[in-house]
Scaffold this motif. Structure first.
Motif, PDB file in Angstrom:
ATOM      1  N   UNK A   1     -70.218  16.818  70.726  1.00  0.00           N
ATOM      2  CA  UNK A   1     -69.405  16.296  71.800  1.00  0.00           C
ATOM      3  C   UNK A   1     -68.134  17.148  71.885  1.00  0.00           C
ATOM      4  N   UNK A   2     -67.828  17.661  73.054  1.00  0.00           N
ATOM      5  CA  UNK A   2     -66.624  18.478  73.211  1.00  0.00           C
ATOM      6  C   UNK A   2     -65.390  17.591  73.135  1.00  0.00           C
ATOM      7  N   UNK A   3     -64.239  18.215  72.913  1.00  0.00           N
ATOM      8  CA  UNK A   3     -62.984  17.467  72.816  1.00  0.00           C
ATOM      9  C   UNK A   3     -62.734  16.667  74.087  1.00  0.00           C
ATOM     10  N   UNK A   4     -63.011  17.265  75.244  1.00  0.00           N
ATOM     11  CA  UNK A   4     -62.791  16.569  76.502  1.00  0.00           C
ATOM     12  C   UNK A   4     -63.708  15.355  76.622  1.00  0.00           C
ATOM     13  N   UNK A   5     -64.990  15.512  76.254  1.00  0.00           N
ATOM     14  CA  UNK A   5     -65.923  14.387  76.300  1.00  0.00           C
ATOM     15  C   UNK A   5     -65.519  13.299  75.325  1.00  0.00           C
ATOM     16  N   UNK A   6     -65.034  13.685  74.152  1.00  0.00           N
ATOM     17  CA  UNK A   6     -64.599  12.711  73.158  1.00  0.00           C
ATOM     18  C   UNK A   6     -63.389  11.931  73.677  1.00  0.00           C
ATOM     19  N   UNK A   7     -62.440  12.621  74.290  1.00  0.00           N
ATOM     20  CA  UNK A   7     -61.273  11.960  74.860  1.00  0.00           C
ATOM     21  C   UNK A   7     -61.693  10.978  75.943  1.00  0.00           C
ATOM     22  N   UNK A   8     -62.582  11.402  76.823  1.00  0.00           N
ATOM     23  CA  UNK A   8     -63.054  10.515  77.892  1.00  0.00           C
ATOM     24  C   UNK A   8     -63.789   9.306  77.332  1.00  0.00           C
ATOM     25  N   UNK A   9     -64.555   9.494  76.254  1.00  0.00           N
ATOM     26  CA  UNK A   9     -65.245   8.379  75.602  1.00  0.00           C
ATOM     27  C   UNK A   9     -64.232   7.328  75.148  1.00  0.00           C
ATOM     28  N   UNK A  10     -63.173   7.772  74.464  1.00  0.00           N
ATOM     29  CA  UNK A  10     -62.164   6.834  73.978  1.00  0.00           C
ATOM     30  C   UNK A  10     -61.403   6.172  75.119  1.00  0.00           C
ATOM     31  N   UNK A  11     -61.124   6.920  76.166  1.00  0.00           N
ATOM     32  CA  UNK A  11     -60.435   6.329  77.314  1.00  0.00           C
ATOM     33  C   UNK A  11     -61.282   5.244  77.976  1.00  0.00           C
ATOM     34  N   UNK A  12     -62.600   5.443  78.035  1.00  0.00           N
ATOM     35  CA  UNK A  12     -63.486   4.396  78.580  1.00  0.00           C
ATOM     36  C   UNK A  12     -63.458   3.146  77.703  1.00  0.00           C
ATOM     37  N   UNK A  13     -63.348   3.317  76.391  1.00  0.00           N
ATOM     38  CA  UNK A  13     -63.279   2.172  75.485  1.00  0.00           C
ATOM     39  C   UNK A  13     -61.972   1.393  75.677  1.00  0.00           C
ATOM     40  N   UNK A  14     -60.899   2.113  75.967  1.00  0.00           N
ATOM     41  CA  UNK A  14     -59.579   1.494  76.124  1.00  0.00           C
ATOM     42  C   UNK A  14     -59.347   0.895  77.512  1.00  0.00           C
ATOM     43  N   UNK A  15     -60.049   1.376  78.516  1.00  0.00           N
ATOM     44  CA  UNK A  15     -59.827   0.954  79.905  1.00  0.00           C
ATOM     45  C   UNK A  15     -59.791  -0.569  80.075  1.00  0.00           C
ATOM     46  N   UNK A  16     -60.688  -1.362  79.452  1.00  0.00           N
ATOM     47  CA  UNK A  16     -60.653  -2.817  79.637  1.00  0.00           C
ATOM     48  C   UNK A  16     -59.375  -3.480  79.105  1.00  0.00           C
ATOM     49  N   UNK A  17     -58.580  -2.754  78.340  1.00  0.00           N
ATOM     50  CA  UNK A  17     -57.356  -3.323  77.780  1.00  0.00           C
ATOM     51  C   UNK A  17     -56.145  -3.141  78.700  1.00  0.00           C
ATOM     52  N   UNK A  18     -56.305  -2.391  79.781  1.00  0.00           N
ATOM     53  CA  UNK A  18     -55.197  -2.183  80.719  1.00  0.00           C
ATOM     54  C   UNK A  18     -54.760  -3.539  81.271  1.00  0.00           C
ATOM     55  N   UNK A  19     -53.473  -3.806  81.210  1.00  0.00           N
ATOM     56  CA  UNK A  19     -52.922  -5.072  81.679  1.00  0.00           C
ATOM     57  C   UNK A  19     -52.767  -6.109  80.584  1.00  0.00           C
ATOM     58  N   UNK A  20     -53.292  -5.813  79.393  1.00  0.00           N
ATOM     59  CA  UNK A  20     -53.158  -6.741  78.276  1.00  0.00           C
ATOM     60  C   UNK A  20     -51.730  -6.722  77.757  1.00  0.00           C
ATOM     61  N   UNK A  21     -51.367  -7.801  77.081  1.00  0.00           N
ATOM     62  CA  UNK A  21     -50.052  -7.917  76.463  1.00  0.00           C
ATOM     63  C   UNK A  21     -50.225  -7.926  74.952  1.00  0.00           C
TER      64      UNK A  21
ATOM     65  N   UNK B   1     -56.649   9.014  63.939  1.00  0.00           N
ATOM     66  CA  UNK B   1     -58.092   8.981  64.085  1.00  0.00           C
ATOM     67  C   UNK B   1     -58.511   8.186  65.288  1.00  0.00           C
ATOM     68  N   UNK B   2     -59.252   7.162  65.057  1.00  0.00           N
ATOM     69  CA  UNK B   2     -59.840   6.374  66.109  1.00  0.00           C
ATOM     70  C   UNK B   2     -59.238   4.976  66.109  1.00  0.00           C
ATOM     71  N   UNK B   3     -59.950   4.060  66.707  1.00  0.00           N
ATOM     72  CA  UNK B   3     -59.516   2.671  66.766  1.00  0.00           C
ATOM     73  C   UNK B   3     -60.753   1.795  66.783  1.00  0.00           C
ATOM     74  N   UNK B   4     -60.540   0.522  66.558  1.00  0.00           N
ATOM     75  CA  UNK B   4     -61.614  -0.455  66.610  1.00  0.00           C
ATOM     76  C   UNK B   4     -61.139  -1.620  67.448  1.00  0.00           C
ATOM     77  N   UNK B   5     -61.920  -2.001  68.438  1.00  0.00           N
ATOM     78  CA  UNK B   5     -61.595  -3.154  69.281  1.00  0.00           C
ATOM     79  C   UNK B   5     -62.597  -4.244  68.959  1.00  0.00           C
ATOM     80  N   UNK B   6     -62.104  -5.445  68.708  1.00  0.00           N
ATOM     81  CA  UNK B   6     -63.002  -6.559  68.425  1.00  0.00           C
ATOM     82  C   UNK B   6     -62.530  -7.812  69.133  1.00  0.00           C
TER      83      UNK B   6
END
Length: 74
Positions: A1-21, A66-71
């Motif tokens: 996975x290229x760096x750009x693809x890896x970044x986009x993967x993580x951004x997709x994981x984080x997208x549902x958290x936009x607007x959270x407090x 590194x990375x993150x974990x959402x649960x």
């Protein structure tokens, strides 16, 4: 996975958290645990009231960001 693809993967994981407090800080261990094994992060409350935990993880070598974990919270 290229760096750009890896970044986009993580951004997709984080997208549902936009607007959270961030409503609380969380950790996985206790004051008696080895701090090296302790993870920390945030309790997030989404606009619909759903709560999720975002833990910050180190990289595999343990020497940098590194990375993150959402649960889901029970």
């Amino acid at each position: 996975m290229t760096a750009n693809n890896q970044t986009n993967f993580y951004l997709r994981q984080l997208r549902p958290l936009v607007g959270a407090t961030i409503t609380e800080l969380v950790r996985t261990g206790t004051d008696q645990d080895d701090p090296a094994d302790d993870l920390f992060g945030f309790l997030l409350t989404l606009p619909d009231g759903t709560k999720k935990t975002l833990l910050l993880l180190s990289d595999d070598e343990g020497n940098g960001p590194g990375s993150f974990e959402i649960s889901e919270c029970a």
